[in-house]
Design a protein around this motif. Structure first.
Motif, PDB file in Angstrom:
ATOM      1  N   LYS A 126      -5.983  -3.058   4.630  1.00  0.00           N
ATOM      2  CA  LYS A 126      -5.652  -1.639   4.742  1.00  0.00           C
ATOM      3  C   LYS A 126      -6.061  -1.012   3.425  1.00  0.00           C
ATOM      4  CE  LYS A 126      -1.800  -2.014   7.950  1.00  0.00           C
ATOM      5  NZ  LYS A 126      -2.283  -1.099   8.956  1.00  0.00           N
ATOM      6  N   ASP A 128      -8.134   7.090   4.962  1.00  0.00           N
ATOM      7  CA  ASP A 128      -7.215   6.007   5.278  1.00  0.00           C
ATOM      8  C   ASP A 128      -7.943   5.070   6.240  1.00  0.00           C
ATOM      9  OD1 ASP A 128      -5.090   4.382   6.111  1.00  0.00           O
ATOM     10  OD2 ASP A 128      -3.678   6.045   6.188  1.00  0.00           O
ATOM     11  N   ASP A 137      -9.555   3.639  -5.130  1.00  0.00           N
ATOM     12  CA  ASP A 137      -9.629   2.842  -3.907  1.00  0.00           C
ATOM     13  C   ASP A 137      -8.504   1.816  -3.955  1.00  0.00           C
ATOM     14  OD1 ASP A 137     -10.558   1.462  -1.610  1.00  0.00           O
ATOM     15  OD2 ASP A 137     -11.958   0.259  -2.802  1.00  0.00           O
ATOM     16  N   VAL A 187      -4.331  11.390  -0.638  1.00  0.00           N
ATOM     17  CA  VAL A 187      -5.146  10.517   0.207  1.00  0.00           C
ATOM     18  C   VAL A 187      -6.242  11.360   0.846  1.00  0.00           C
ATOM     19  CG1 VAL A 187      -5.172   9.069   2.284  1.00  0.00           C
ATOM     20  CG2 VAL A 187      -3.262   8.904   0.655  1.00  0.00           C
ATOM     21  N   VAL A 240      -6.904   2.917   1.243  1.00  0.00           N
ATOM     22  CA  VAL A 240      -6.981   4.375   1.157  1.00  0.00           C
ATOM     23  C   VAL A 240      -7.841   4.738  -0.031  1.00  0.00           C
ATOM     24  CG1 VAL A 240      -4.723   4.826   2.223  1.00  0.00           C
ATOM     25  CG2 VAL A 240      -4.888   4.650  -0.264  1.00  0.00           C
ATOM     26  N   ASP A 281      -8.241   1.028   8.188  1.00  0.00           N
ATOM     27  CA  ASP A 281      -7.937  -0.357   8.508  1.00  0.00           C
ATOM     28  C   ASP A 281      -9.290  -1.028   8.712  1.00  0.00           C
ATOM     29  OD1 ASP A 281      -5.252   0.176   8.461  1.00  0.00           O
ATOM     30  OD2 ASP A 281      -4.964   0.054  10.624  1.00  0.00           O
ATOM     31  N   ILE A 339       0.687   4.194  -2.744  1.00  0.00           N
ATOM     32  CA  ILE A 339       0.346   5.582  -2.388  1.00  0.00           C
ATOM     33  C   ILE A 339       1.401   6.520  -2.943  1.00  0.00           C
ATOM     34  CG2 ILE A 339       0.157   7.224  -0.480  1.00  0.00           C
ATOM     35  CD1 ILE A 339      -1.130   4.908   1.162  1.00  0.00           C
ATOM     36  N   LEU A 375       0.812  -1.208   0.000  1.00  0.00           N
ATOM     37  CA  LEU A 375       0.000   0.000   0.000  1.00  0.00           C
ATOM     38  C   LEU A 375       0.850   1.264   0.000  1.00  0.00           C
ATOM     39  CD1 LEU A 375      -2.895   1.099   0.030  1.00  0.00           C
ATOM     40  CD2 LEU A 375      -2.800   1.032   2.538  1.00  0.00           C
ATOM     41  N   GLU A 376       1.876   1.323   0.827  1.00  0.00           N
ATOM     42  CA  GLU A 376       2.705   2.539   0.899  1.00  0.00           C
ATOM     43  C   GLU A 376       3.396   2.818  -0.430  1.00  0.00           C
ATOM     44  OE1 GLU A 376       2.468   4.711   3.339  1.00  0.00           O
ATOM     45  OE2 GLU A 376       1.034   3.316   4.231  1.00  0.00           O
TER      46      GLU A 376
END
Length: 160
Positions: free
Chosen positions: A53, A32, A71, A29, A55, A34, A19, A15-16
């Motif tokens: 997870k 965010d 998404d 974003v 965003v 979870d 992003i 994910l990071e």
């Protein structure tokens, strides 16, 4: 009747990293999350669902537009699937484009569209489902394939 584009869902391995990539294209974003709600696992057809997870991102220049959003979802537990699965329903957890999503004007319109399509013999990947979204708002949704196999979601999330 459909009211608007809602989102494009992409399942990601990291994910990071994703992003950062979409930030470099001008996305920011806006939400965010979870997600641990087991009914979300039911929608994705995931037994023993524990965590994704996610965003939502929107182009930084799109301040006057609420939709569509990008998404990005990372399945953490169980993890995202690698390519090559033989299960036809595994698209829900496989990396890459998962579905495009359109918003109907109300939950009642989602139900009416579902019932009309069902009467016409449409096969659904995810049948009419009612649950709360991650913020607790009521929603209704269903998934089906277009003639070329693209997964399409129809949904409505009620306002607070």
């Amino acid at each position: 009747m459909l009211d608007d584009y809602y989102m494009i869902n992409i399942n990601v391995a990291d994910l990071e990293r994703s992003i950062a990539f979409y930030n470099s294209l001008g996305f920011e974003v806006i939400l965010d999350m979870d997600v641990t709600d087991p009914t979300v696992g039911d929608t994705y057809g995931v037994d023993e669902f524990r965590l994704i997870k996610a965003v939502w991102m929107r182009l930084a220049t799109a301040h006057n537009h609420r939709w569509p959003v990008l998404d990005l979802v990372q399945f953490v537990d169980p993890p995202v699937l690698q390519d090559g699965s033989d299960d036809a329903m595994d698209f829900r957890r496989r990396r890459g484009l998962s579905r495009i999503s359109f918003r109907a004007g109300s939950i009642d319109e989602v139900v009416a569209m579902h019932d009309r399509l069902l009467a016409d013999g449409t096969q659904f990947l995810v049948p009419l489902t009612r649950r709360a979204d991650p913020t607790g708002r009521p929603l209704a949704l269903f998934w089906l394939r277009d003639p070329d196999g693209t997964v399409v979601e129809v949904l409505h999330v009620a306002a607070r």
